[in-house]
Scaffold this motif. Sequence first.
Motif, PDB file in Angstrom:
ATOM      1  N   LYS A   1      42.832  23.461  -7.463  1.00  0.00           N
ATOM      2  CA  LYS A   1      43.669  22.496  -6.775  1.00  0.00           C
ATOM      3  C   LYS A   1      43.734  21.160  -7.508  1.00  0.00           C
ATOM      4  O   LYS A   1      44.728  20.433  -7.426  1.00  0.00           O
ATOM      5  CB  LYS A   1      43.129  22.284  -5.360  1.00  0.00           C
ATOM      6  CG  LYS A   1      44.053  21.513  -4.438  1.00  0.00           C
ATOM      7  CD  LYS A   1      43.508  21.528  -3.035  1.00  0.00           C
ATOM      8  CE  LYS A   1      44.494  20.899  -2.082  1.00  0.00           C
ATOM      9  NZ  LYS A   1      44.018  20.996  -0.692  1.00  0.00           N
ATOM     10  N   ASN A   2      42.665  20.838  -8.254  1.00  0.00           N
ATOM     11  CA  ASN A   2      42.641  19.567  -8.965  1.00  0.00           C
ATOM     12  C   ASN A   2      43.635  19.522 -10.122  1.00  0.00           C
ATOM     13  O   ASN A   2      43.840  18.457 -10.722  1.00  0.00           O
ATOM     14  CB  ASN A   2      41.237  19.280  -9.500  1.00  0.00           C
ATOM     15  CG  ASN A   2      40.293  18.827  -8.395  1.00  0.00           C
ATOM     16  OD1 ASN A   2      40.729  18.570  -7.280  1.00  0.00           O
ATOM     17  ND2 ASN A   2      39.015  18.736  -8.714  1.00  0.00           N
TER      18      ASN A   2
ATOM     19  N   GLU B   1      44.647  31.273 -14.549  1.00  0.00           N
ATOM     20  CA  GLU B   1      43.763  32.423 -14.361  1.00  0.00           C
ATOM     21  C   GLU B   1      42.909  32.286 -13.096  1.00  0.00           C
ATOM     22  O   GLU B   1      42.719  33.264 -12.363  1.00  0.00           O
ATOM     23  CB  GLU B   1      42.866  32.580 -15.591  1.00  0.00           C
ATOM     24  CG  GLU B   1      43.619  32.973 -16.846  1.00  0.00           C
ATOM     25  CD  GLU B   1      42.718  33.054 -18.065  1.00  0.00           C
ATOM     26  OE1 GLU B   1      43.164  33.611 -19.081  1.00  0.00           O
ATOM     27  OE2 GLU B   1      41.571  32.548 -17.996  1.00  0.00           O
ATOM     28  N   GLN B   2      42.426  31.107 -12.841  1.00  0.00           N
ATOM     29  CA  GLN B   2      41.590  30.899 -11.655  1.00  0.00           C
ATOM     30  C   GLN B   2      42.429  30.972 -10.382  1.00  0.00           C
ATOM     31  O   GLN B   2      41.991  31.503  -9.361  1.00  0.00           O
ATOM     32  CB  GLN B   2      40.889  29.536 -11.732  1.00  0.00           C
ATOM     33  CG  GLN B   2      39.931  29.378 -12.890  1.00  0.00           C
ATOM     34  CD  GLN B   2      38.666  30.204 -12.704  1.00  0.00           C
ATOM     35  OE1 GLN B   2      38.316  30.576 -11.596  1.00  0.00           O
ATOM     36  NE2 GLN B   2      37.986  30.495 -13.807  1.00  0.00           N
ATOM     37  N   ALA B   3      43.647  30.421 -10.423  1.00  0.00           N
ATOM     38  CA  ALA B   3      44.486  30.384  -9.225  1.00  0.00           C
ATOM     39  C   ALA B   3      44.976  31.769  -8.839  1.00  0.00           C
ATOM     40  O   ALA B   3      44.986  32.133  -7.645  1.00  0.00           O
ATOM     41  CB  ALA B   3      45.662  29.433  -9.440  1.00  0.00           C
ATOM     42  N   PHE B   4      45.387  32.577  -9.823  1.00  0.00           N
ATOM     43  CA  PHE B   4      45.980  33.879  -9.523  1.00  0.00           C
ATOM     44  C   PHE B   4      45.015  35.036  -9.766  1.00  0.00           C
ATOM     45  O   PHE B   4      45.403  36.200  -9.629  1.00  0.00           O
ATOM     46  CB  PHE B   4      47.254  34.070 -10.358  1.00  0.00           C
ATOM     47  CG  PHE B   4      48.363  33.130  -9.983  1.00  0.00           C
ATOM     48  CD1 PHE B   4      49.085  33.323  -8.810  1.00  0.00           C
ATOM     49  CD2 PHE B   4      48.651  32.033 -10.787  1.00  0.00           C
ATOM     50  CE1 PHE B   4      50.114  32.448  -8.478  1.00  0.00           C
ATOM     51  CE2 PHE B   4      49.673  31.163 -10.446  1.00  0.00           C
ATOM     52  CZ  PHE B   4      50.409  31.361  -9.291  1.00  0.00           C
TER      53      PHE B   4
ATOM     54  N   ILE C   1      43.719  26.513  -2.487  1.00  0.00           N
ATOM     55  CA  ILE C   1      43.777  26.802  -3.927  1.00  0.00           C
ATOM     56  C   ILE C   1      44.747  25.850  -4.617  1.00  0.00           C
ATOM     57  O   ILE C   1      44.434  25.266  -5.662  1.00  0.00           O
ATOM     58  CB  ILE C   1      44.196  28.260  -4.175  1.00  0.00           C
ATOM     59  CG1 ILE C   1      43.192  29.219  -3.514  1.00  0.00           C
ATOM     60  CG2 ILE C   1      44.293  28.548  -5.668  1.00  0.00           C
ATOM     61  CD1 ILE C   1      41.779  29.091  -4.047  1.00  0.00           C
ATOM     62  N   PHE C   2      45.937  25.648  -4.005  1.00  0.00           N
ATOM     63  CA  PHE C   2      46.923  24.759  -4.608  1.00  0.00           C
ATOM     64  C   PHE C   2      47.957  24.391  -3.555  1.00  0.00           C
ATOM     65  O   PHE C   2      48.313  25.213  -2.705  1.00  0.00           O
ATOM     66  CB  PHE C   2      47.601  25.423  -5.811  1.00  0.00           C
ATOM     67  CG  PHE C   2      48.450  24.483  -6.610  1.00  0.00           C
ATOM     68  CD1 PHE C   2      47.868  23.611  -7.518  1.00  0.00           C
ATOM     69  CD2 PHE C   2      49.824  24.447  -6.446  1.00  0.00           C
ATOM     70  CE1 PHE C   2      48.648  22.741  -8.269  1.00  0.00           C
ATOM     71  CE2 PHE C   2      50.609  23.581  -7.183  1.00  0.00           C
ATOM     72  CZ  PHE C   2      50.015  22.720  -8.096  1.00  0.00           C
ATOM     73  N   GLU C   3      48.418  23.143  -3.626  1.00  0.00           N
ATOM     74  CA  GLU C   3      49.450  22.665  -2.707  1.00  0.00           C
ATOM     75  C   GLU C   3      50.675  22.249  -3.506  1.00  0.00           C
ATOM     76  O   GLU C   3      50.563  21.579  -4.538  1.00  0.00           O
ATOM     77  CB  GLU C   3      48.944  21.476  -1.881  1.00  0.00           C
ATOM     78  CG  GLU C   3      47.892  21.838  -0.843  1.00  0.00           C
ATOM     79  CD  GLU C   3      47.532  20.653   0.035  1.00  0.00           C
ATOM     80  OE1 GLU C   3      48.376  20.230   0.853  1.00  0.00           O
ATOM     81  OE2 GLU C   3      46.401  20.155  -0.093  1.00  0.00           O
ATOM     82  N   MET C   4      51.837  22.594  -2.976  1.00  0.00           N
ATOM     83  CA  MET C   4      53.079  22.213  -3.635  1.00  0.00           C
ATOM     84  C   MET C   4      53.425  20.754  -3.369  1.00  0.00           C
ATOM     85  O   MET C   4      53.999  20.089  -4.218  1.00  0.00           O
ATOM     86  CB  MET C   4      54.223  23.109  -3.144  1.00  0.00           C
ATOM     87  CG  MET C   4      54.047  24.591  -3.473  1.00  0.00           C
ATOM     88  SD  MET C   4      53.987  24.884  -5.252  1.00  0.00           S
ATOM     89  CE  MET C   4      55.658  24.462  -5.707  1.00  0.00           C
ATOM     90  N   SER C   5      53.081  20.254  -2.204  1.00  0.00           N
ATOM     91  CA  SER C   5      53.339  18.845  -1.905  1.00  0.00           C
ATOM     92  C   SER C   5      52.243  17.987  -2.511  1.00  0.00           C
ATOM     93  O   SER C   5      51.104  18.429  -2.664  1.00  0.00           O
ATOM     94  CB  SER C   5      53.416  18.621  -0.390  1.00  0.00           C
ATOM     95  OG  SER C   5      52.211  19.044   0.223  1.00  0.00           O
TER      96      SER C   5
END
Length: 861
Positions: free
Chosen positions: A64-65, A359-362, A392-396
């Motif tokens: 996420k960072n 790689e970590q995200a998916f 894991i991850f934000e689009m906003s």
Amino acid sequence: MGVSNLRESFVKKIIVSVVLLLVMLPYSGCKMHSINCSIYDDPIPIPHNFYQPASNSHYSSVPKNYQHILAPVFAVKEINENSQILPNISLGFYILNCYYVARMTYKATLSLISTPHRFIPNFKCDTQSNLMAVIGALASEISANMASIFATYKIPQITYGSFSPVQGDKTLFSSLYQMVPNEAHQYRGVVRLFHHFKWTWIGLFAVDDDNGDRFLQSVIPMLDQNGICYAFILRTAKRTFMEELMVMVFRQLEKYSLLEDTKVSTCFVYGEDPSMATLRMLCFFAGLSGLPPVGKVWIVTSQWDFCATTIQRFWDIESFHGTLSFTVHSKQPPGFQAFVKSIKPSWAKRDGFIQNFWEQAFSCWLKKSSGDLGSKTACTGGEKLEILRSPIFEMSMTGHSYNIYNAVYAVAHALHAICESKSKSRRLVEGGSMAFCNVQPWQLHHFIKNIMFNNSVGESVHFDKNGELIADFDVTNWVTFPNGSFMRVKVGRLAPLAPLGKELTVHDDQIVWHRSFNQVLPLSLCNEYCYPGYSRKKKEGEKFCCYDCAPCPEGMISNQKDMDTCLKCEHDQFPSKNQNQCIPKVLTYLSYKEPLGIILSILSVSLSLIATLVLRIFKKHKNTPIVKANNRTLTYILLVSLIFCFLCPLFFIGHPGKVTCLIRQMAFGIVFSLSLSTVLAKTITVVLAFMATKPGSGMRKWMGKRLTNSLVLSGSFIQVGICMVWLITSPPFPDKDMNSLKEEIIVECNEGSASMFYCVLGYMGFLATVSFTVAFLARKLPDSFNEAKFITFSMLVFCSVWLTFVPTYLSTKGKYVVAVEIFSILSSSAGLLVCIFSPKCYIIILRPELNTKEHLIRRQK
């Protein structure tokens, strides 16, 4: 930020290097990466000792960072495309990772002031890249380590996370600026939040390091001053390697019972990393150990974020449903989400972070990775970022990324301002282009301190005198979902600069609580509320938030929950039955409209009419012996005075006024004194008449109207004199008695001087006693129409009534005091009328044959 010192006459593009020190992989041992986007024509070379491609080694990171990298990239892209900011100048940057390790932080910091590709601190021979400003970091510890070096060189540093100076001494970091307002504002906001929801029994979580110590030193006194207690303090594991962190979390499971206390529904967590990861581990391993899940309202500061390492990606976040946090007020820059969607593994030539992130995200391997793929599939490169779950991850854009975005703009505006100021004294080179000014880092401070601009979403960005951003905080409610994602909901606002008491605004109806509370406002109390009608009573040996509930004493109330002391009602109010409110007292007086007043009024008028009728009968038969026998004039005076005695109570009924208060006791005293003086005169007349009939008696000279008139007048005028003294010294007046009755205000006539009132009664008693004594002695004198025995009975009734009146009058309250006096007036007057005149009326009306001179002579013989 570095500036190339170009001296050519035609300058088409000038490159400025913005250095951003960014935490990317907090719990891994992976190498540092750098990024330089392909949108720049002249990439800045990265120091060789700070760049190394990502390896295929297995480690855990926080995907996420990666948005913290995209934020400055997006900001720089906007600035370079904006002709209004730094025209003819292109911004460039590179990013370093410090791994939350002080040694690596210092090494990265020193490399920025060294010659590229040569790690020689304090020696720089390269003119192509001059460091102008630094943006970083998220953790205050890292920011402090960086600032200790940059302050020496007066290089501006803008931190995008909360910053806690060592022992509050901000002078040690004179070159540092914060994109987050002072952390103390958040603490005060949390206290306001506790007050808003009436939470007084809370738990405290603080990381077990110096920052956690400073947090507790600041918060605990603030809680005490605001009537809030902590049930426990749990020190969470400090930042360390993953293996050591897990060991420390397992040790904390021994204190898990503290979280099972249902009285503690609210926990205040110091939100700097690694609080979130530690709490997630604690809840996760508690579930594996068979411990029951806990439902708490987690209150956290702006550093908090729902992020997950790759090993935590499938962990449940249900425990944090309904969390409330204070986040720096932010908005979404237009175009950012579209920019994020365009990100692909091949989007930048020198992005050393993208491979590890992807790689970590998916949970896959890019084709260029070497080694065995193991259980993971190969990445296609076409994966969609929007399908990733929120931890894991934000689009906003998140709050921290928004701070970085504004920090880049702050540096750009400061550079633009200093260049504009210098251009006024510079010559324009051939072709009209402006020669770029030779800027030193220390020159930026003045412009950064005084910078004020509106960013792309219209938000004002400027610093206060301490170099801290002037901004509000959003109260954010974190709503989690079964699939492991979450949503941020803004439910309030904290305005630190607002007037006292109006800093916090919370929309209670928009807040989603943890599911264990069934959407009912949680209680976080040491014991149940003391409800209205009760007050708090301290428990010996317990904190002040733990108490017993004691009923309010008689005559006092408590109208709110948890009142320390009961209150007395206003003088015109009285406590309700449950002692939870004050009820206005009712004005009360003896009214003509109530039954008692009506009965006494009718009785008063009726008796006066009866007395008038008797007077009429006596006047009609004025020449009969029974009327003439005992001084007809005195009889008329007595009957007239009795008529007025019966009418006196009408002054006592109704709303007391100034005139009625002055008249009623005076009229009563004078009229009754007249009646008693007349009775005394009639009695003495009987005695003198008997004594005058004896041969040789000298009493004949006392017989006649002169004596009787003197007795009547003197007896009355003495009472008149007493009343005049009363009126002059302390006259009666209308008054309200607030205290005698619990639920009523007595509207009464204050007698002014109680001694004068009892003087009036005492004088009447004296006249009655003398009359009774004389009549009693003369009761057996031979006379056909001897009134003495009738007067004796009448005086006996009179004295009995008024002797009973005094204790009754003193023991009665309210309108019944007036009723007692009226009753005494009527009954004593009626006693005189009945005892003296009823035998005569009987003879006059029913036995007229006895009312003859012959009968009188026969009786005498």
